[in-house]
Design a protein around this motif. Structure first.
Motif, PDB file in Angstrom:
ATOM      1  N   PRO A  59       0.831  -1.219   0.000  1.00 36.54           N
ATOM      2  CA  PRO A  59       0.000   0.000   0.000  1.00 36.54           C
ATOM      3  C   PRO A  59       0.860   1.261   0.000  1.00 36.54           C
ATOM      4  CG  PRO A  59      -0.512  -1.430   1.894  1.00 36.54           C
ATOM      5  CD  PRO A  59       0.645  -2.040   1.175  1.00 36.54           C
ATOM      6  N   ASP A  60       0.386   2.280  -0.680  1.00 34.02           N
ATOM      7  CA  ASP A  60       1.034   3.595  -0.721  1.00 34.02           C
ATOM      8  C   ASP A  60       2.435   3.581  -1.322  1.00 34.02           C
ATOM      9  OD1 ASP A  60      -1.227   4.746   0.551  1.00 34.02           O
ATOM     10  OD2 ASP A  60      -0.459   4.084   2.488  1.00 34.02           O
ATOM     11  N   HIS A  61       2.736   2.637  -2.209  1.00 30.76           N
ATOM     12  CA  HIS A  61       4.018   2.601  -2.904  1.00 30.76           C
ATOM     13  C   HIS A  61       3.778   2.867  -4.387  1.00 30.76           C
ATOM     14  CE1 HIS A  61       5.459   0.646   0.724  1.00 30.76           C
ATOM     15  NE2 HIS A  61       6.684   0.829   0.292  1.00 30.76           N
ATOM     16  N   GLN A  62       4.774   3.469  -5.017  1.00 25.32           N
ATOM     17  CA  GLN A  62       4.737   3.679  -6.463  1.00 25.32           C
ATOM     18  C   GLN A  62       6.148   3.865  -6.979  1.00 25.32           C
ATOM     19  OE1 GLN A  62       2.424   7.211  -7.078  1.00 25.32           O
ATOM     20  NE2 GLN A  62       4.108   8.574  -6.636  1.00 25.32           N
ATOM     21  N   ALA A  63       6.353   3.506  -8.221  1.00 26.82           N
ATOM     22  CA  ALA A  63       7.646   3.751  -8.873  1.00 26.82           C
ATOM     23  C   ALA A  63       7.628   5.169  -9.420  1.00 26.82           C
ATOM     24  CB  ALA A  63       7.859   2.748  -9.995  1.00 26.82           C
ATOM     25  N   VAL A  64       8.723   5.892  -9.194  1.00 23.39           N
ATOM     26  CA  VAL A  64       8.853   7.264  -9.687  1.00 23.39           C
ATOM     27  C   VAL A  64      10.176   7.357 -10.435  1.00 23.39           C
ATOM     28  CG1 VAL A  64       9.056   9.684  -9.020  1.00 23.39           C
ATOM     29  CG2 VAL A  64       7.548   8.166  -7.729  1.00 23.39           C
ATOM     30  N   TRP A  65      10.124   7.841 -11.673  1.00 25.61           N
ATOM     31  CA  TRP A  65      11.329   7.965 -12.490  1.00 25.61           C
ATOM     32  C   TRP A  65      11.715   9.428 -12.564  1.00 25.61           C
ATOM     33  CZ3 TRP A  65      12.760   3.208 -12.710  1.00 25.61           C
ATOM     34  CH2 TRP A  65      11.812   2.208 -12.829  1.00 25.61           C
ATOM     35  N   LEU A  66      12.924   9.743 -12.134  1.00 30.64           N
ATOM     36  CA  LEU A  66      13.440  11.113 -12.166  1.00 30.64           C
ATOM     37  C   LEU A  66      14.873  11.105 -12.675  1.00 30.64           C
ATOM     38  CD1 LEU A  66      12.410  12.298  -8.570  1.00 30.64           C
ATOM     39  CD2 LEU A  66      11.393  13.055 -10.707  1.00 30.64           C
ATOM     40  N   PRO A  67      15.306  12.198 -13.303  1.00 31.30           N
ATOM     41  CA  PRO A  67      16.739  12.326 -13.583  1.00 31.30           C
ATOM     42  C   PRO A  67      17.488  12.319 -12.246  1.00 31.30           C
ATOM     43  CG  PRO A  67      15.482  13.981 -14.786  1.00 31.30           C
ATOM     44  CD  PRO A  67      14.537  13.321 -13.833  1.00 31.30           C
ATOM     45  N   ALA A  69      19.893  14.006 -10.884  1.00 30.02           N
ATOM     46  CA  ALA A  69      20.070  15.293 -10.192  1.00 30.02           C
ATOM     47  C   ALA A  69      18.789  15.733  -9.481  1.00 30.02           C
ATOM     48  CB  ALA A  69      20.534  16.364 -11.164  1.00 30.02           C
ATOM     49  N   GLU A  70      17.627  15.409 -10.033  1.00 33.80           N
ATOM     50  CA  GLU A  70      16.354  15.744  -9.394  1.00 33.80           C
ATOM     51  C   GLU A  70      16.000  14.732  -8.301  1.00 33.80           C
ATOM     52  OE1 GLU A  70      13.032  16.483 -12.031  1.00 33.80           O
ATOM     53  OE2 GLU A  70      14.410  17.241 -13.561  1.00 33.80           O
ATOM     54  N   ALA A  71      16.432  13.495  -8.466  1.00 33.85           N
ATOM     55  CA  ALA A  71      16.086  12.446  -7.510  1.00 33.85           C
ATOM     56  C   ALA A  71      16.801  12.632  -6.173  1.00 33.85           C
ATOM     57  CB  ALA A  71      16.424  11.078  -8.088  1.00 33.85           C
ATOM     58  N   ILE A  72      18.032  13.099  -6.205  1.00 35.76           N
ATOM     59  CA  ILE A  72      18.831  13.189  -4.972  1.00 35.76           C
ATOM     60  C   ILE A  72      18.115  13.991  -3.882  1.00 35.76           C
ATOM     61  CG2 ILE A  72      20.992  14.030  -3.978  1.00 35.76           C
ATOM     62  CD1 ILE A  72      22.288  13.175  -6.699  1.00 35.76           C
ATOM     63  N   PRO A  73      17.664  15.223  -4.130  1.00 39.45           N
ATOM     64  CA  PRO A  73      16.996  15.942  -3.039  1.00 39.45           C
ATOM     65  C   PRO A  73      15.630  15.353  -2.668  1.00 39.45           C
ATOM     66  CG  PRO A  73      16.989  17.263  -5.041  1.00 39.45           C
ATOM     67  CD  PRO A  73      17.842  16.055  -5.315  1.00 39.45           C
ATOM     68  N   ALA A  74      15.065  14.527  -3.543  1.00 37.86           N
ATOM     69  CA  ALA A  74      13.760  13.925  -3.247  1.00 37.86           C
ATOM     70  C   ALA A  74      13.872  12.669  -2.376  1.00 37.86           C
ATOM     71  CB  ALA A  74      13.043  13.579  -4.550  1.00 37.86           C
ATOM     72  N   LEU A  75      15.072  12.129  -2.239  1.00 39.91           N
ATOM     73  CA  LEU A  75      15.256  10.906  -1.446  1.00 39.91           C
ATOM     74  C   LEU A  75      15.048  11.202   0.035  1.00 39.91           C
ATOM     75  CD1 LEU A  75      18.277   9.437  -3.371  1.00 39.91           C
ATOM     76  CD2 LEU A  75      15.940   8.534  -3.320  1.00 39.91           C
ATOM     77  N   ALA A  76      14.491  10.232   0.737  1.00 42.19           N
ATOM     78  CA  ALA A  76      14.013  10.456   2.104  1.00 42.19           C
ATOM     79  C   ALA A  76      15.106  10.491   3.165  1.00 42.19           C
ATOM     80  CB  ALA A  76      12.987   9.387   2.470  1.00 42.19           C
ATOM     81  N   ASN A  77      16.271   9.913   2.910  1.00 42.38           N
ATOM     82  CA  ASN A  77      17.278   9.898   3.972  1.00 42.38           C
ATOM     83  C   ASN A  77      18.668  10.178   3.407  1.00 42.38           C
ATOM     84  OD1 ASN A  77      18.808   7.278   3.575  1.00 42.38           O
ATOM     85  ND2 ASN A  77      16.699   6.529   3.649  1.00 42.38           N
ATOM     86  N   SER A  78      19.556  10.575   4.316  1.00 40.71           N
ATOM     87  CA  SER A  78      20.895  11.011   3.914  1.00 40.71           C
ATOM     88  C   SER A  78      21.732   9.879   3.328  1.00 40.71           C
ATOM     89  CB  SER A  78      21.627  11.645   5.094  1.00 40.71           C
ATOM     90  OG  SER A  78      21.761  10.717   6.154  1.00 40.71           O
ATOM     91  N   GLY A  79      21.529   8.647   3.770  1.00 39.97           N
ATOM     92  CA  GLY A  79      22.284   7.525   3.216  1.00 39.97           C
ATOM     93  C   GLY A  79      21.961   7.298   1.749  1.00 39.97           C
ATOM     94  N   ASP A  80      20.668   7.307   1.407  1.00 40.59           N
ATOM     95  CA  ASP A  80      20.266   7.163   0.007  1.00 40.59           C
ATOM     96  C   ASP A  80      20.809   8.328  -0.829  1.00 40.59           C
ATOM     97  OD1 ASP A  80      18.830   4.846   0.562  1.00 40.59           O
ATOM     98  OD2 ASP A  80      16.922   5.899   0.776  1.00 40.59           O
ATOM     99  N   ALA A  85      24.349  10.607  -4.948  1.00 40.33           N
ATOM    100  CA  ALA A  85      25.240  11.701  -5.321  1.00 40.33           C
ATOM    101  C   ALA A  85      26.582  11.176  -5.836  1.00 40.33           C
ATOM    102  CB  ALA A  85      25.467  12.627  -4.126  1.00 40.33           C
ATOM    103  N   LYS A  86      27.040  10.036  -5.326  1.00 46.11           N
ATOM    104  CA  LYS A  86      28.294   9.460  -5.811  1.00 46.11           C
ATOM    105  C   LYS A  86      28.202   9.054  -7.275  1.00 46.11           C
ATOM    106  CE  LYS A  86      30.767   6.702  -3.356  1.00 46.11           C
ATOM    107  NZ  LYS A  86      31.268   5.627  -2.476  1.00 46.11           N
ATOM    108  N   LEU A  87      26.986   8.798  -7.772  1.00 41.92           N
ATOM    109  CA  LEU A  87      26.809   8.413  -9.175  1.00 41.92           C
ATOM    110  C   LEU A  87      26.941   9.590 -10.127  1.00 41.92           C
ATOM    111  CD1 LEU A  87      23.845   5.920  -8.822  1.00 41.92           C
ATOM    112  CD2 LEU A  87      26.246   5.364  -9.286  1.00 41.92           C
ATOM    113  N   LEU A  88      26.724  10.810  -9.618  1.00 49.13           N
ATOM    114  CA  LEU A  88      26.850  11.992 -10.488  1.00 49.13           C
ATOM    115  C   LEU A  88      28.259  12.148 -10.882  1.00 49.13           C
ATOM    116  CD1 LEU A  88      24.466  14.683  -9.010  1.00 49.13           C
ATOM    117  CD2 LEU A  88      24.242  13.462 -11.146  1.00 49.13           C
TER     118      LEU A  88
END
Length: 88
Positions: A59-67, A69-80, A85-88
């Motif tokens: 429940p309440d899950h969905q796949a979200v596709w982002l570039p 650079a946009e995905a990094i600030p949207a991630l919920a925790n600092s580890g993710d 960010a290391k991939l950039l």
């Protein structure tokens, strides 16, 4: 690896092809379904989507596709965010 595939399928409905393991980190999080705080070991993999088999079964899950650079600030925790960010 079977656990990775099962979790991704349950939470997104997608089958994936893992490319490589990026690392791991620990975090503390509240788990409301158990009414407790827990330490979680998070393992981070880089993967690509292969095929969507069905909508997410969690429940309440969905796949979200982002570039990335946009995905990094949207991630919920600092580890993710760290490993993305290391991939950039």
């Amino acid at each position: 690896m079977a656990t990775l595939h099962r979790e991704v399928l349950e939470e997104t409905g997608w089958r994936i092809a893992p490319i490589r393991r990026l690392g791991a980190f620990c975090r503390f999080t509240y788990m409301p379904e158990y009414d407790m705080w827990a330490q979680k070991l998070c393992q981070i993999y880089l993967a690509r989507p292969v095929i969507q088999l069905h909508p997410p079964t969690e429940p309440d899950h969905q796949a979200v596709w982002l570039p990335l650079a946009e995905a990094i600030p949207a991630l919920a925790n600092s580890g993710d965010r760290h490993f993305a960010a290391k991939l950039l």
